[in-house]
Design a protein around this motif. Sequence first.
Motif, mmCIF file in Angstrom:
data_model
loop_
_atom_site.group_PDB
_atom_site.id
_atom_site.type_symbol
_atom_site.label_atom_id
_atom_site.label_comp_id
_atom_site.label_asym_id
_atom_site.label_seq_id
_atom_site.Cartn_x
_atom_site.Cartn_y
_atom_site.Cartn_z
ATOM 1 N N ILE A 118 0.832 -1.207 0.000
ATOM 2 C CA ILE A 118 0.000 0.000 0.000
ATOM 3 C C ILE A 118 0.868 1.259 0.000
ATOM 4 N N GLY A 119 1.998 1.244 0.686
ATOM 5 C CA GLY A 119 2.866 2.418 0.764
ATOM 6 C C GLY A 119 3.213 3.003 -0.592
ATOM 7 N N PRO A 120 3.771 2.204 -1.520
ATOM 8 C CA PRO A 120 4.096 2.757 -2.836
ATOM 9 C C PRO A 120 2.858 3.203 -3.629
ATOM 10 N N LEU A 121 1.755 2.458 -3.490
ATOM 11 C CA LEU A 121 0.523 2.851 -4.182
ATOM 12 C C LEU A 121 0.018 4.191 -3.661
ATOM 13 N N LEU A 122 0.058 4.362 -2.346
ATOM 14 C CA LEU A 122 -0.375 5.613 -1.734
ATOM 15 C C LEU A 122 0.548 6.755 -2.152
ATOM 16 N N ALA A 123 1.846 6.514 -2.103
ATOM 17 C CA ALA A 123 2.799 7.553 -2.501
ATOM 18 C C ALA A 123 2.562 7.978 -3.947
ATOM 19 N N ASP A 124 2.304 7.004 -4.819
ATOM 20 C CA ASP A 124 2.028 7.319 -6.216
ATOM 21 C C ASP A 124 0.772 8.178 -6.347
ATOM 22 N N ARG A 125 -0.275 7.804 -5.618
ATOM 23 C CA ARG A 125 -1.517 8.581 -5.666
ATOM 24 C C ARG A 125 -1.312 10.003 -5.155
ATOM 25 N N LEU A 126 -0.441 10.155 -4.148
ATOM 26 C CA LEU A 126 -0.197 11.473 -3.568
ATOM 27 C C LEU A 126 0.899 12.244 -4.307
ATOM 28 N N GLY A 127 1.611 11.581 -5.215
ATOM 29 C CA GLY A 127 2.677 12.240 -5.965
ATOM 30 C C GLY A 127 3.901 12.566 -5.122
ATOM 31 N N VAL A 128 4.227 11.661 -4.186
ATOM 32 C CA VAL A 128 5.377 11.861 -3.300
ATOM 33 C C VAL A 128 6.240 10.600 -3.310
ATOM 34 N N PRO A 129 7.487 10.698 -2.844
ATOM 35 C CA PRO A 129 8.343 9.509 -2.807
ATOM 36 C C PRO A 129 7.931 8.531 -1.707
ATOM 37 N N TYR A 130 8.325 7.281 -1.914
ATOM 38 C CA TYR A 130 8.084 6.212 -0.942
ATOM 39 C C TYR A 130 9.422 5.668 -0.455
ATOM 40 N N ALA A 131 9.503 5.382 0.840
ATOM 41 C CA ALA A 131 10.677 4.717 1.410
ATOM 42 C C ALA A 131 10.210 3.472 2.153
ATOM 43 N N GLU A 132 10.840 2.354 1.880
ATOM 44 C CA GLU A 132 10.520 1.079 2.525
ATOM 45 C C GLU A 132 11.197 1.039 3.888
ATOM 46 N N GLY A 133 10.384 0.997 4.939
ATOM 47 C CA GLY A 133 10.903 1.016 6.299
ATOM 48 C C GLY A 133 11.869 -0.110 6.601
ATOM 49 N N ASP A 134 11.632 -1.288 6.027
ATOM 50 C CA ASP A 134 12.528 -2.409 6.291
ATOM 51 C C ASP A 134 13.951 -2.121 5.825
ATOM 52 N N ASP A 135 14.100 -1.254 4.830
ATOM 53 C CA ASP A 135 15.434 -0.919 4.333
ATOM 54 C C ASP A 135 16.266 -0.137 5.348
ATOM 55 N N PHE A 136 15.630 0.410 6.364
ATOM 56 C CA PHE A 136 16.330 1.173 7.392
ATOM 57 C C PHE A 136 16.847 0.281 8.526
ATOM 58 N N HIS A 137 16.449 -1.001 8.539
ATOM 59 C CA HIS A 137 16.903 -1.921 9.593
ATOM 60 C C HIS A 137 18.383 -2.242 9.426
ATOM 61 N N PRO A 138 19.128 -2.226 10.529
ATOM 62 C CA PRO A 138 20.499 -2.732 10.453
ATOM 63 C C PRO A 138 20.466 -4.245 10.207
ATOM 64 N N ALA A 139 21.538 -4.783 9.658
ATOM 65 C CA ALA A 139 21.616 -6.212 9.337
ATOM 66 C C ALA A 139 21.345 -7.085 10.557
ATOM 67 N N ALA A 140 21.778 -6.649 11.730
ATOM 68 C CA ALA A 140 21.566 -7.447 12.946
ATOM 69 C C ALA A 140 20.077 -7.616 13.245
ATOM 70 N N ASN A 141 19.288 -6.587 12.996
ATOM 71 C CA ASN A 141 17.841 -6.694 13.217
ATOM 72 C C ASN A 141 17.218 -7.707 12.262
ATOM 73 N N ILE A 142 17.605 -7.656 11.002
ATOM 74 C CA ILE A 142 17.043 -8.577 10.015
ATOM 75 C C ILE A 142 17.428 -10.014 10.363
ATOM 76 N N ALA A 143 18.668 -10.226 10.789
ATOM 77 C CA ALA A 143 19.107 -11.568 11.178
ATOM 78 C C ALA A 143 18.293 -12.073 12.372
#
Length: 169
Positions: free
Chosen positions: A11-36
């Motif tokens: 929904i995030g990218p779809l919403l951003a597209d509808r609003l004409g703003v950029p989208y950032a994926e929150g999971d991309d902000f996790h340090p590697a230790a969190n993902i592990a």
Amino acid sequence: MGVAGTGKTTIGPLLADRLGVPYAEGDDFHPAANIAKMSAGTPLTDEDRWPWLDAIGEWARGRTGLGGVVSSSALKRSYRDRLRTAAPDLVFLHLAGDRSLIEDRMSHREGHFMPTALLDSQFATLQPLEPDEAGVVVDVAGDPGDITERSVLALAAPDGAAPTPAPTA
């Protein structure tokens, strides 16, 4: 915001597209230790989350006055408060739904590090938006287009009331 499997990444990218703003994926902000840790089925602690939330807050602060959509579980009030400290004008869109629907969706997705085993801990941690928090709640029943449309309408509504999904046969 919302527990895993509610569709934040869809929904995030779809919403951003509808609003004409950029989208950032929150999971991309996790340090590697969190993902592990999550990949191993271990819930994160608050101490694990602070650097992640700070990175999201920094991105949001950089979008002040410009707009943007960033996904984040933001399950606790304290997490949302930390994000608002960095970016005071944040408005939260809480994607919410029935546990069985969310578990079903999680069991069908591929390539994501969050196992369905952590869903109970996510629901146990979830603190819904409080009346003094800027935000709206949108039901995740239906297809992504329907959810996005309800999200746009809820964010635009003066009282933040999200339309209820139509019953399906």
